[in-house]
Design an enzyme around this catalytic site. Structure first.
Site, PDB file in Angstrom:
ATOM      1  N   HIS A  47      67.902 106.454  -0.702  1.00 36.25           N
ATOM      2  CA  HIS A  47      68.679 107.007   0.406  1.00 36.25           C
ATOM      3  C   HIS A  47      69.748 107.928  -0.171  1.00 36.25           C
ATOM      4  O   HIS A  47      70.756 107.462  -0.723  1.00 36.25           O
ATOM      5  CB  HIS A  47      69.321 105.865   1.196  1.00 36.25           C
ATOM      6  CG  HIS A  47      70.056 106.295   2.420  1.00 36.25           C
ATOM      7  ND1 HIS A  47      69.453 106.965   3.460  1.00 36.25           N
ATOM      8  CD2 HIS A  47      71.358 106.141   2.789  1.00 36.25           C
ATOM      9  CE1 HIS A  47      70.340 107.207   4.414  1.00 36.25           C
ATOM     10  NE2 HIS A  47      71.499 106.719   4.027  1.00 36.25           N
ATOM     11  N   SER A  86      83.079 109.407   5.826  1.00 39.16           N
ATOM     12  CA  SER A  86      83.124 110.782   6.307  1.00 39.16           C
ATOM     13  C   SER A  86      83.264 111.774   5.158  1.00 39.16           C
ATOM     14  O   SER A  86      83.624 111.405   4.036  1.00 39.16           O
ATOM     15  CB  SER A  86      84.298 110.955   7.266  1.00 39.16           C
ATOM     16  OG  SER A  86      85.526 110.814   6.557  1.00 39.16           O
ATOM     17  N   GLU A 107      77.910 108.656   0.090  1.00 37.50           N
ATOM     18  CA  GLU A 107      77.032 108.874   1.241  1.00 37.50           C
ATOM     19  C   GLU A 107      77.935 109.254   2.401  1.00 37.50           C
ATOM     20  O   GLU A 107      78.718 108.433   2.882  1.00 37.50           O
ATOM     21  CB  GLU A 107      76.216 107.637   1.606  1.00 37.50           C
ATOM     22  CG  GLU A 107      75.263 107.915   2.760  1.00 37.50           C
ATOM     23  CD  GLU A 107      74.737 106.669   3.437  1.00 37.50           C
ATOM     24  OE1 GLU A 107      74.181 106.795   4.547  1.00 37.50           O
ATOM     25  OE2 GLU A 107      74.895 105.572   2.887  1.00 37.50           O
ATOM     26  N   LEU A 112      83.636 100.759   2.059  1.00 36.60           N
ATOM     27  CA  LEU A 112      82.592 100.549   3.058  1.00 36.60           C
ATOM     28  C   LEU A 112      82.943 101.135   4.423  1.00 36.60           C
ATOM     29  O   LEU A 112      84.118 101.224   4.790  1.00 36.60           O
ATOM     30  CB  LEU A 112      82.324  99.056   3.230  1.00 36.60           C
ATOM     31  CG  LEU A 112      82.107  98.236   1.963  1.00 36.60           C
ATOM     32  CD1 LEU A 112      81.863  96.779   2.323  1.00 36.60           C
ATOM     33  CD2 LEU A 112      80.941  98.777   1.148  1.00 36.60           C
ATOM     34  N   GLU A 163      65.432 103.947   6.757  1.00 37.72           N
ATOM     35  CA  GLU A 163      64.937 103.949   5.389  1.00 37.72           C
ATOM     36  C   GLU A 163      64.475 102.566   4.934  1.00 37.72           C
ATOM     37  O   GLU A 163      64.825 101.546   5.534  1.00 37.72           O
ATOM     38  CB  GLU A 163      66.009 104.471   4.438  1.00 37.72           C
ATOM     39  CG  GLU A 163      67.235 103.593   4.282  1.00 37.72           C
ATOM     40  CD  GLU A 163      68.330 103.882   5.282  1.00 37.72           C
ATOM     41  OE1 GLU A 163      69.468 103.462   5.039  1.00 37.72           O
ATOM     42  OE2 GLU A 163      68.043 104.509   6.330  1.00 37.72           O
ATOM     43  N   CYS A 219      74.631 107.474  10.294  1.00 40.46           N
ATOM     44  CA  CYS A 219      74.601 108.807   9.684  1.00 40.46           C
ATOM     45  C   CYS A 219      73.202 109.393   9.612  1.00 40.46           C
ATOM     46  O   CYS A 219      73.047 110.604   9.507  1.00 40.46           O
ATOM     47  CB  CYS A 219      75.225 108.769   8.297  1.00 40.46           C
ATOM     48  SG  CYS A 219      74.467 107.589   7.178  1.00 40.46           S
ATOM     49  N   ASN A 220      72.157 108.539   9.661  1.00 36.40           N
ATOM     50  CA  ASN A 220      70.802 109.095   9.610  1.00 36.40           C
ATOM     51  C   ASN A 220      70.142 109.142  10.984  1.00 36.40           C
ATOM     52  O   ASN A 220      68.937 109.359  11.095  1.00 36.40           O
ATOM     53  CB  ASN A 220      69.924 108.321   8.613  1.00 36.40           C
ATOM     54  CG  ASN A 220      69.730 106.868   8.989  1.00 36.40           C
ATOM     55  OD1 ASN A 220      70.329 106.387   9.942  1.00 36.40           O
ATOM     56  ND2 ASN A 220      68.913 106.163   8.235  1.00 36.40           N
ATOM     57  N   ARG A 238      74.477  96.635  -0.493  1.00 42.70           N
ATOM     58  CA  ARG A 238      73.954  97.891  -1.040  1.00 42.70           C
ATOM     59  C   ARG A 238      74.772  98.357  -2.245  1.00 42.70           C
ATOM     60  O   ARG A 238      74.231  98.984  -3.161  1.00 42.70           O
ATOM     61  CB  ARG A 238      73.943  98.969   0.047  1.00 42.70           C
ATOM     62  CG  ARG A 238      73.292 100.270  -0.391  1.00 42.70           C
ATOM     63  CD  ARG A 238      73.284 101.297   0.714  1.00 42.70           C
ATOM     64  NE  ARG A 238      71.939 101.585   1.177  1.00 42.70           N
ATOM     65  CZ  ARG A 238      71.658 102.389   2.201  1.00 42.70           C
ATOM     66  NH1 ARG A 238      72.635 102.959   2.875  1.00 42.70           N
ATOM     67  NH2 ARG A 238      70.411 102.619   2.553  1.00 42.70           N
ATOM     68  N   GLU A 258      78.734 116.328  13.460  1.00 38.70           N
ATOM     69  CA  GLU A 258      78.237 114.985  13.733  1.00 38.70           C
ATOM     70  C   GLU A 258      78.874 114.440  15.012  1.00 38.70           C
ATOM     71  O   GLU A 258      80.091 114.491  15.178  1.00 38.70           O
ATOM     72  CB  GLU A 258      78.559 114.076  12.546  1.00 38.70           C
ATOM     73  CG  GLU A 258      77.764 112.799  12.510  1.00 38.70           C
ATOM     74  CD  GLU A 258      77.895 112.074  11.179  1.00 38.70           C
ATOM     75  OE1 GLU A 258      76.968 111.357  10.797  1.00 38.70           O
ATOM     76  OE2 GLU A 258      78.948 112.233  10.507  1.00 38.70           O
ATOM     77  N   LYS A 286      86.059  97.131  -0.621  1.00 36.71           N
ATOM     78  CA  LYS A 286      87.002  97.270   0.496  1.00 36.71           C
ATOM     79  C   LYS A 286      86.233  97.522   1.785  1.00 36.71           C
ATOM     80  O   LYS A 286      85.614  98.571   1.955  1.00 36.71           O
ATOM     81  CB  LYS A 286      87.977  98.425   0.279  1.00 36.71           C
ATOM     82  CG  LYS A 286      89.080  98.463   1.353  1.00 36.71           C
ATOM     83  CD  LYS A 286      89.781  99.813   1.437  1.00 36.71           C
ATOM     84  CE  LYS A 286      89.097 100.760   2.410  1.00 36.71           C
ATOM     85  NZ  LYS A 286      89.203 100.303   3.833  1.00 36.71           N
ATOM     86  N   PRO A 287      86.226  96.570   2.729  1.00 38.01           N
ATOM     87  CA  PRO A 287      85.579  96.835   4.011  1.00 38.01           C
ATOM     88  C   PRO A 287      86.426  97.754   4.878  1.00 38.01           C
ATOM     89  O   PRO A 287      87.621  97.951   4.621  1.00 38.01           O
ATOM     90  CB  PRO A 287      85.474  95.437   4.640  1.00 38.01           C
ATOM     91  CG  PRO A 287      86.640  94.698   4.067  1.00 38.01           C
ATOM     92  CD  PRO A 287      86.815  95.229   2.655  1.00 38.01           C
ATOM     93  N   SER A 288      85.821  98.300   5.900  1.00 39.18           N
ATOM     94  CA  SER A 288      86.554  99.108   6.866  1.00 39.18           C
ATOM     95  C   SER A 288      87.591  98.253   7.580  1.00 39.18           C
ATOM     96  O   SER A 288      87.387  97.050   7.808  1.00 39.18           O
ATOM     97  CB  SER A 288      85.590  99.712   7.885  1.00 39.18           C
ATOM     98  OG  SER A 288      86.280 100.250   8.992  1.00 39.18           O
TER      99      SER A 288
END
Length: 481
Positions: free
Chosen positions: A446, A227, A248, A147, A440, A282-283, A158, A380, A173-175
């Protein structure tokens, strides 16, 4: 200061080394908690638990699996305010946006749970008169989710919700920047009594933990939001066992503003799409292409709108649209990109500086005179910075917009249906928004093109990412009476 624990096989646990990592509030630079620094063995233990639980979970009727998701959603709603504050504290998101994220997460769990009676296989016509061809949809097995920190709570659902409703188990695994909200999510999972091993949470750094999540032979699918370099490492690790990969990755969303655009609408939608989560989405609208005939008017309006954007500590300041960037390194990165744009000939019309002192704040920034060759238009930014490029013709606008290694989202502002249809057909992006902000829907899909990723999430197509196909050719004896 609270020390949180990982969650493996239905138990909260430390790392085998008992090492800890600090979690910092980006608004105050204060350490607010610690989480275990997982090892490869910790991750393998979680994957083993998921593997042991998977068969029984898959045999559980889908509607029963869905009841657990509904229960988790209700548990989230009961704690929505406290979870929103956790998110704002560890990632700097405005409290309003954090609250939206929490409720959207609960709704997403309910939405995916309702697919229990809806996802299906097929019966295909055979060329033989004594045969039926069945197409079954089967669970993949053990899945893993890596994540990001920008929508940390929602991204758990998600990845976890479609995995579980289709009979898979998962290790998440979270950030390292945002584990606290994931612990809160996990405590709700534990409280509703989800069978042991179906959902597991490990905390740690991507190099060691992420590699094991992608390369362990018991894993059938790995999903990462992050990334491009992180995605490349996951693909490399996953190649060892040829497992399914869903990615993603980055985005560089173009926003095309035609001469006939409703400028009030366009300016508001672009600003909303740029400053949401301080531009760390990111969007987000990342670069604006405006027709040369309205350049001056549009730019003036955009500068005024960005000038009105207020920022501050989301747990202290009210009436703000932005918090800080995630950390000092992100603040430095944005500043370096802006400085290089100026060196290349662009002009800062508003902002352009990091806010010195406590926290990782950055000024809302508008840059004019940009060209497609500049780094700030190609890479980005992940900050509240809008570069403006002008164009003369529709074909030129489309060509400029498509000139990118990314292909996640895009947007167009026009009142001409013919223009809209031409742009829709020719833009090389997984999502295109017409006359609205970039955000979205859970029932959509997505997914990015090119270096923005592989596979996708949400809706029917996102659910199918977590299924594999089994075709059965069944011949029978027609002579039986």
């Amino acid at each position: 200061m609270e020390k949180h624990l990982m969650y493996i096989n239905g138990q909260f646990t430390e790392s085998e080394t008992q090492e800890w990592m600090d979690v910092t509030n980006p608004s105050t630079d204060e350490v607010i908690s610690q989480v275990p620094k997982a090892t490869k063995n910790d991750v393998a233990r979680a994957i083993d638990a998921a593997d042991a639980a998977q068969s029984a979970w898959e045999e559980t009727p889908a509607v029963e699996r869905g009841k657990y998701l509904h229960a988790i959603a209700n548990g989230i709603r009961a704690q929505a305010d406290s979870i929103a504050r956790l998110i704002s504290e560890e990632v700097g998101k405005t409290l309003e946006l954090s609250t939206v994220e929490v409720h959207f997460t609960a709704d997403y769990l309910d939405y995916m749970a309702e697919w229990a009676r809806r996802y299906e296989g097929e019966i295909v016509q055979s060329d033989r008169d004594n045969e039926n061809i069945f197409v079954f949809k089967r669970a993949i097995g053990v899945t893993t989710g890596i994540l990001p920190w920008n929508f940390p709570f929602f991204l758990i659902a998600r990845k976890m919700a479609p995995a579980l409703i289709t009979g898979n188990t998962i290790v998440v695994k979270p950030s390292v920047e945002s584990p606290n909200n994931a612990i809160a999510f996990t405590k709700i999972v534990d409280k509703v009594g989800l069978p042991k091993g179906v959902y597991n949470l490990v905390t740690g750094r991507g190099g060691e933990v992420g590699n094991e999540l992608a390369s362990n032979p018991k894993v059938g699918m790995v999903s990462l939001t992050g990334s491009v370099p992180a995605g490349q490492k996951v693909m490399e690790a996953a190649a060892e066992n040829i497992i399914k990969v869903s990615l993603e990755l980055g985005g560089k969303a173009p926003a095309i503003v035609m001469a006939d655009a409703d400028l009030d609408l366009a300016v508001k939608a672009i600003v909303d799409s740029r400053v949401i989560n301080t531009g760390q989405v990111c969007n987000c609208a990342e670069r604006v292409y405006v027709h040369e005939s309205i350049k001056d008017e549009f730019t003036a309006r955009l500068v005024e709108a960005m000038k009105a954007v207020k920022y501050g500590n989301p747990l202290v300041d009210t009436g703000i649209q932005m918090g800080p960037l995630i950390n000092k390194a992100a603040q430095d990165s944005v500043q370096q990109k802006v400085d290089r744009a100026v060196e290349e000939g662009a002009k800062v019309l508003l902002g352009g500086k990091k806010v010195e002192g406590t926290g990782s704040f950055y000024e809302p920034t508008v840059i004019a005179g940009a060209t497609n060759k500049m780094e700030i238009v190609q890479e980005e930014i992940f900050g509240p910075v809008i570069p403006i490029v002008t164009f003369a013709t529709l074909d030129e606008a489309i060509e400029l917009a498509n000139d990118s290694e990314f292909g996640l989202t895009s947007s167009l502002y026009t009142q001409n249906l013919n223009v809209a249809m031409k742009v829709i057909k020719r833009l090389k992006y997984g999502e295109t928004y017409i006359n609205r902000e970039n955000f979205e829907a859970m029932q959509g899909f997505h997914a990015g093109w090119r270096k923005s990723g592989i596979g996708g999430a949400d809706g029917k197509h996102g659910l199918n990412e977590y299924l594999q196909t089994q075709v059965v050719y069944l011949q029978y004896d027609k002579s039986v009476n």
